[in-house]
Design a protein around this motif. Structure first.
Motif, PDB file in Angstrom:
ATOM      1  N   ASP A  62       0.828  -1.209   0.000  1.00  0.00           N
ATOM      2  CA  ASP A  62       0.000   0.000   0.000  1.00  0.00           C
ATOM      3  C   ASP A  62       0.863   1.259   0.000  1.00  0.00           C
ATOM      4  O   ASP A  62       0.520   2.265  -0.638  1.00  0.00           O
TER       5      ASP A  62
ATOM      6  N   LYS B 173       2.187   1.726  -3.564  1.00  0.00           N
ATOM      7  CA  LYS B 173       1.157   2.255  -4.463  1.00  0.00           C
ATOM      8  C   LYS B 173       0.900   3.738  -4.208  1.00  0.00           C
ATOM      9  O   LYS B 173       0.793   4.535  -5.152  1.00  0.00           O
TER      10      LYS B 173
ATOM     11  N   ALA C  64       1.620   6.763  -6.972  1.00  0.00           N
ATOM     12  CA  ALA C  64       0.610   7.769  -7.322  1.00  0.00           C
ATOM     13  C   ALA C  64       1.075   9.159  -6.910  1.00  0.00           C
ATOM     14  O   ALA C  64       0.931  10.135  -7.652  1.00  0.00           O
TER      15      ALA C  64
ATOM     16  N   THR D  14      -8.446  -1.615 -11.259  1.00  0.00           N
ATOM     17  CA  THR D  14      -9.127  -1.099 -10.068  1.00  0.00           C
ATOM     18  C   THR D  14     -10.621  -1.369 -10.144  1.00  0.00           C
ATOM     19  O   THR D  14     -11.237  -1.819  -9.165  1.00  0.00           O
TER      20      THR D  14
ATOM     21  N   PHE E 134      -5.438   0.258  -7.545  1.00  0.00           N
ATOM     22  CA  PHE E 134      -5.189   1.310  -6.577  1.00  0.00           C
ATOM     23  C   PHE E 134      -6.488   1.677  -5.862  1.00  0.00           C
ATOM     24  O   PHE E 134      -7.582   1.457  -6.388  1.00  0.00           O
TER      25      PHE E 134
ATOM     26  N   LEU F 210      -6.873   7.375  -4.799  1.00  0.00           N
ATOM     27  CA  LEU F 210      -5.613   7.580  -5.512  1.00  0.00           C
ATOM     28  C   LEU F 210      -5.828   7.628  -7.014  1.00  0.00           C
ATOM     29  O   LEU F 210      -5.205   8.432  -7.724  1.00  0.00           O
TER      30      LEU F 210
END
Length: 360
Positions: free
Chosen positions: A94, A97, A101, A151, A313, A317
């Motif tokens: 996490d 990611k 971003a 996603t 994601f 984000l």
């Protein structure tokens, strides 16, 4: 050697290099708390990124335009790459990611916006290559599509959704890498003239000798790898004690620290009315993170992470990436800039930062 010593004395970012041995000593002697190590390692990464950036320029200046451009593109985000790999190895997917971003958004909104503001305060109107900006923003929009698909699949699928999303992400990662490599061919070889500066005046270059650059490059890369591991080791505990969410640390703090050297170069170019350089640094770094680093993390996760990383994601984000891309595309399509455009980009970035700061 003379230029190297001169830069050490005249560049404030290099003065922070004193924190590198401090961090290493405190780490090996266990002489500081998690919070102290977190802060000190951040301060140590900034000068290391600066050394790495200058050393890369020194080597690239001696290798010709094509090889030099490829070298800059490959090593330009090595600082973030080292942090991401370390975090990935520790299973902090996490955080990786959020940092990916955040790096894209920070470079395209905060770095570019600040450069436009700094340059605009000195020059009423500044010009830049709008075709370059258009191509870079188009690539970012493609990345948004590539990330939104897994996603959405993860949100709507049931049953074997994790396996399905993993396969989709791996396939998209390969595709993004192919697009990145073709982009290098396009920008460095077949259509290099599209990316030439609007300014006819040559850029002042104060590069280091190639032998010094190679030595500094190797030492900086090794130190970044070590300090990045120290930073990631303490990031969770320190962030909790400081009241910062992992999303805020990943989205805001890591990208700003990792891109500190590039930001200084972009801001300096804007002050000299070399806005093409600023746009190239900011948007080029965003594209490299999105098209090269992100898919590389997906592939590496199958070998070094406790579990594979996918491209699914969190919704927030994804929308931040999309809105950042749309904002940059809308504000950079004229080939002209004023200080107020910079304010607008920074405002959008600040909205994202404030939101993440007050979220758990």
């Amino acid at each position: 050697m003379h230029q190297f010593i001169k830069d050490l004395k005249s560049t404030p970012i290099f003065w922070l290099g004193v924190f590198v041995p401090i961090v290493l000593i405190l780490h090996w002697t266990h002489g500081a708390s998690e919070t102290a190590m977190f802060v000190l390692s951040l301060l140590a990464i900034i000068p290391l990124a600066g050394f790495l950036s200058h050393a890369t320029e020194g080597v690239a200046a001696k290798t010709g335009d094509t090889v030099g451009g490829l070298l800059n593109a490959t090593l330009g985000n090595l600082t973030e790459l080292a942090i991401f790999i370390t975090a990935l190895h520790q299973g902090l997917i996490d955080l990786v990611k959020a940092s990916i971003a955040g790096a894209v958004v920070t470079n395209s909104l905060f770095m570019l916006g600040s450069a436009l503001l700094i340059g605009g305060l000195k020059f009423r109107v500044q010009n830049y290559n709008k075709l370059n900006a258009f191509i870079q923003s188009s690539l970012l929009f493609i990345v948004c599509i590539a990330l939104m698909v897994p996603t959405i699949v993860a949100k709507v699928s049931v049953g074997e959704s994790t396996v399905r999303v993993g396969k989709i992400s791996f396939g998209i990662a390969i595709l993004l890498l192919v697009i990145y490599l073709l982009g290098l061919l396009f920008s460095l070889k077949t259509h290099a003239d599209f990316f030439k500066s609007e300014e006819t005046e040559s850029v002042d270059e104060h590069v280091w000798p190639v032998n010094i650059s190679v030595v500094v490059l190797i030492i900086s890369a090794v130190c970044i790898a070590i300090v990045s591991e120290i930073f990631v080791d303490g990031v969770q505990g320190a962030a909790t004690k400081m009241g910062l969410s992992q999303a805020f640390v990943g989205f805001v703090i890591i990208p700003i620290v990792g891109a500190a050297a590039e930001m200084m170069a972009a801001f300096s170019a804007a002050r000299k009315n070399k806005l093409d350089i600023s746009v190239g640094i900011a948007m080029g770094s965003s594209v490299q993170i999105a098209l090269f680093v992100a898919p590389l993390m997906v592939i590496l996760s199958y070998f070094i992470a406790p579990a594979p990383m996918d491209l699914s994601f969190k919704g927030g984000l994804i929308f931040m990436l999309l809105f950042a891309t749309l904002t940059v595309a809308l504000t950079s399509n004229q080939g002209k800039s004023t200080w107020y455009l910079g304010v607008l980009l920074i405002a959008v970035y600040s909205i994202f930062g404030i939101t993440l700061f007050f979220m758990d």
